[in-house]
Design an enzyme around this catalytic site. Structure first.
Site, short mmCIF file in Angstrom:
data_model
loop_
_atom_site.label_atom_id
_atom_site.label_comp_id
_atom_site.label_asym_id
_atom_site.label_seq_id
_atom_site.Cartn_x
_atom_site.Cartn_y
_atom_site.Cartn_z
CB SER A 15 -13.72 -4.90 -0.04
OG SER A 15 -12.46 -4.47 -0.50
N PRO A 16 -15.48 -5.06 3.29
CG PRO A 16 -15.50 -4.51 5.56
CD PRO A 16 -14.59 -4.58 4.37
CG LEU A 17 -18.41 -0.92 4.60
CD1 LEU A 17 -17.84 0.44 5.00
CD2 LEU A 17 -19.81 -1.09 5.16
N GLY A 18 -18.21 -3.54 0.44
CA GLY A 18 -18.23 -3.59 -1.03
C GLY A 18 -17.55 -2.38 -1.64
CG HIS A 49 -1.06 -8.50 -0.32
ND1 HIS A 49 -0.61 -7.21 -0.18
CD2 HIS A 49 -2.39 -8.40 -0.48
CE1 HIS A 49 -1.64 -6.39 -0.24
NE2 HIS A 49 -2.73 -7.08 -0.43
CE1 TYR A 98 -3.07 -3.00 0.31
CE2 TYR A 98 -3.43 -2.48 2.61
CZ TYR A 98 -3.68 -3.27 1.52
OH TYR A 98 -4.55 -4.32 1.63
N GLY A 146 -17.48 0.51 -0.59
CA GLY A 146 -18.37 1.67 -0.48
C GLY A 146 -19.75 1.45 -1.09
CG PHE A 147 -22.21 -1.48 -4.27
CD1 PHE A 147 -22.68 -0.87 -5.42
CD2 PHE A 147 -22.97 -2.51 -3.71
CE1 PHE A 147 -23.86 -1.27 -6.01
CE2 PHE A 147 -24.16 -2.92 -4.29
CZ PHE A 147 -24.61 -2.30 -5.45
N1 LIG Z 1 -6.00 -8.38 1.17
C1 LIG Z 1 -6.33 -7.67 0.15
O1 LIG Z 1 -6.00 -7.98 -0.99
C2 LIG Z 1 -7.13 -6.40 0.34
C3 LIG Z 1 -7.79 -5.81 -0.74
C4 LIG Z 1 -8.54 -4.65 -0.49
C5 LIG Z 1 -8.63 -4.16 0.79
N2 LIG Z 1 -7.97 -4.75 1.83
C6 LIG Z 1 -8.05 -4.22 3.19
O2 LIG Z 1 -9.42 -4.10 3.57
C7 LIG Z 1 -9.70 -2.78 3.99
C8 LIG Z 1 -11.13 -2.40 3.66
O3 LIG Z 1 -11.44 -2.60 2.31
P1 LIG Z 1 -11.77 -1.41 1.30
O4 LIG Z 1 -11.24 -0.14 1.85
O5 LIG Z 1 -11.34 -1.88 -0.04
O6 LIG Z 1 -13.35 -1.39 1.21
P2 LIG Z 1 -14.56 -1.11 2.22
O7 LIG Z 1 -14.09 -1.07 3.60
O8 LIG Z 1 -15.61 -2.08 1.82
O9 LIG Z 1 -15.05 0.33 1.74
C9 LIG Z 1 -14.27 1.49 1.83
C10 LIG Z 1 -15.01 2.61 1.12
O10 LIG Z 1 -16.25 2.86 1.79
C11 LIG Z 1 -16.31 4.20 2.26
N3 LIG Z 1 -16.94 4.14 3.61
C12 LIG Z 1 -16.43 3.58 4.72
N4 LIG Z 1 -17.32 3.65 5.74
C13 LIG Z 1 -18.41 4.27 5.25
C14 LIG Z 1 -19.64 4.65 5.81
N5 LIG Z 1 -19.96 4.38 7.06
N6 LIG Z 1 -20.54 5.32 5.02
C15 LIG Z 1 -20.25 5.60 3.72
N7 LIG Z 1 -19.09 5.25 3.14
C16 LIG Z 1 -18.17 4.61 3.89
C17 LIG Z 1 -14.88 4.69 2.28
O11 LIG Z 1 -14.81 6.07 2.01
P3 LIG Z 1 -14.08 7.12 3.03
O12 LIG Z 1 -12.70 6.59 3.24
O13 LIG Z 1 -14.13 8.38 2.27
O14 LIG Z 1 -14.91 7.10 4.26
C18 LIG Z 1 -14.25 3.91 1.12
O15 LIG Z 1 -14.51 4.56 -0.11
C19 LIG Z 1 -8.64 -1.93 3.29
O16 LIG Z 1 -8.44 -0.71 3.94
C20 LIG Z 1 -7.44 -2.84 3.34
O17 LIG Z 1 -6.78 -2.71 4.58
C21 LIG Z 1 -7.24 -5.87 1.61
#
Ligand SMILES: NC(=O)c1ccc[n+]([C@@H]2O[C@H](COP(=O)([O-])OP(=O)(O)OC[C@H]3O[C@@H](n4cnc5c(N)ncnc54)[C@H](OP(=O)(O)O)[C@@H]3O)[C@@H](O)[C@H]2O)c1
Length: 334
Positions: free
Chosen positions: A209-212, A130, A57, A214-215
């Site tokens: 990506s538990p919030l998809g 990873h 990252y 952001g989706f």
């Molecule tokens: N192992 C892997 O290959 C891998 C791949 C992807 C991700 N990850 C890890 O998983 C973590 C989470 O995944 P992710 O960041 O991809 O996706 P996510 O947590 O599903 O979603 C993040 C997105 O949602 C928005 N968001 C968060 N909380 C919200 C809320 N309450 N209301 C509205 N929007 C909200 C964030 O925007 P804002 O930031 O503007 O709030 C961001 O755009 C990453 O940070 C990373 O550490 C690991």
């Protein structure tokens, strides 16, 4: 905040973690470093003890951020990080093509030394591979991590996006504490093979990506314009045509949230927490209000009937479009 156990090796973390990737990559704009340090401190104050990063990252910037932010709290938190991408450049795999993975033992050791420096620590709490490297047998990777555990440089280990046979083989050599793979209401593939195997072997699960991405929060629709470098621009299920169909799911989540007097993000996260007591999501955010909202999901409870109804509703939806561009999808499930 309550805690959950991941695996049988003694790892215990806050029920909600914090994914830090978006602070430095994938979802611009990126805030000032000091603002993110402040947010990470606020997360600690709110009871978060589980922080997710990776050397890829940035690369390196995200670990540097966490190292600086968490130094004063080092003994209270679990920092999870990851090795496995070829960040030094140009390794050629067995296939003869340049590939972007590198889990050779000497690379893992070099990665760990760099991680320890950037995280300003003498041990890595949770170290993931990873992505599985098809050119290095998983037994060799597990054996290397086993040595690093013996040396005290690593406490617990895991793999991100492995196939189930890899999980079994790795666990045999050096017991795994956690698998980190994508999982949410709009990507439920792990339910087919992975979760049953983790349950059988007693390994924890950390959905990314538990919030998809952001989706599922209700904040994204087909007219949403991401910045040009936003990773979501190249994800097929986010393209306007597919979004048109996929938004049915986000609408259901919104309806359930309205009925329950909570928010869509909380419904999405609470749904995950209700699946198994050994699952710990790591939603990512750069905003304090959202951080509080996401942590609040740990207090949102569904009755059996509510959960059944919700599952019925979402099971009927067919999501269109892959979750990764083709070249990246190929690196998963190995
Ligand atoms: N192992 C892997 O290959 C891998 C791949 C992807 C991700 N990850 C890890 O998983 C973590 C989470 O995944 P992710 O960041 O991809 O996706 P996510 O947590 O599903 O979603 C993040 C997105 O949602 C928005 N968001 C968060 N909380 C919200 C809320 N309450 N209301 C509205 N929007 C909200 C964030 O925007 P804002 O930031 O503007 O709030 C961001 O755009 C990453 O940070 C990373 O550490 C690991």
């Amino acid at each position: 905040m309550r805690t959950r156990k991941l695996g049988k090796q003694g790892l215990e973390v806050s029920t909600m973690g914090l994914g830090c990737m978006g602070m430095t990559q994938s979802y611009p704009p990126f805030p000032e470093k000091n603002d993110m340090i402040k947010l990470i401190h606020q997360a600690v104050d709110l009871g978060v003890t589980f922080f997710d990063t990776a050397e890829a990252y940035g690369p390196y910037k995200n670990e540097e951020l966490l190292g600086e932010a968490l130094k004063p709290h080092r003994d209270k938190v679990i920092i999870a990080t990851k090795f496995g991408f070829d960040l030094q450049g140009q390794r050629t795999g067995k296939s003869g093509k340049a590939i972007s993975l590198d889990s050779r033992p000497e690379t893992i050791r070099r990665a760990v030394d760099g991680i320890l420096k950037r995280l300003k620590t003498d041990h890595i709490d949770l170290l993931y591979q990873h992505r599985v490297d098809p050119d290095v047998p998983i037994e060799e990777v597990a054996g290397t991590v086993k040595e690093l555990i013996k040396e005290g440089k690593v406490l617990y280990w895991g793999i991100s996006e492995p196939g189930v046979e890899t999980v079994r083989r790795a666990h045999e050599v050096c017991p795994l504490s956690a698998i980190q793979s994508e999982y949410s209401m709009w990507y439920r593939n792990p339910e087919i093979e992975l979760l049953p195997v983790l349950e059988e072997l007693g390994i924890g699960f950390v959905p990314f990506s538990p919030l998809g991405k952001g989706f599922l929060t209700g904040n994204i629709n087909k007219d949403t314009k991401f910045e040009s470098t936003d990773f979501r621009n190249v994800i097929p299920r986010f393209n306007a045509e597919n979004m048109d169909v996929n938004l049915v799911l986000a609408d259901i989540v919104k309806e359930v949230a309205a009925k329950k007097g909570t928010t869509p993000a909380q419904v999405a996260l609470s749904w995950i927490l209700h699946q198994k007591p050994w699952i710990v999501p790591i939603p990512g955010t750069k905003k304090l209000e959202r951080l509080k909202e996401n942590i609040g999901a740990t207090d949102v409870k569904f009755t059996k009937e509510e959960l059944y109804e919700l599952n019925q509703a979402i099971s009927n939806i067919h999501i269109i479009g892959e979750r990764y561009p083709e070249d990246q999808e190929k690196l998963t499930g190995i």
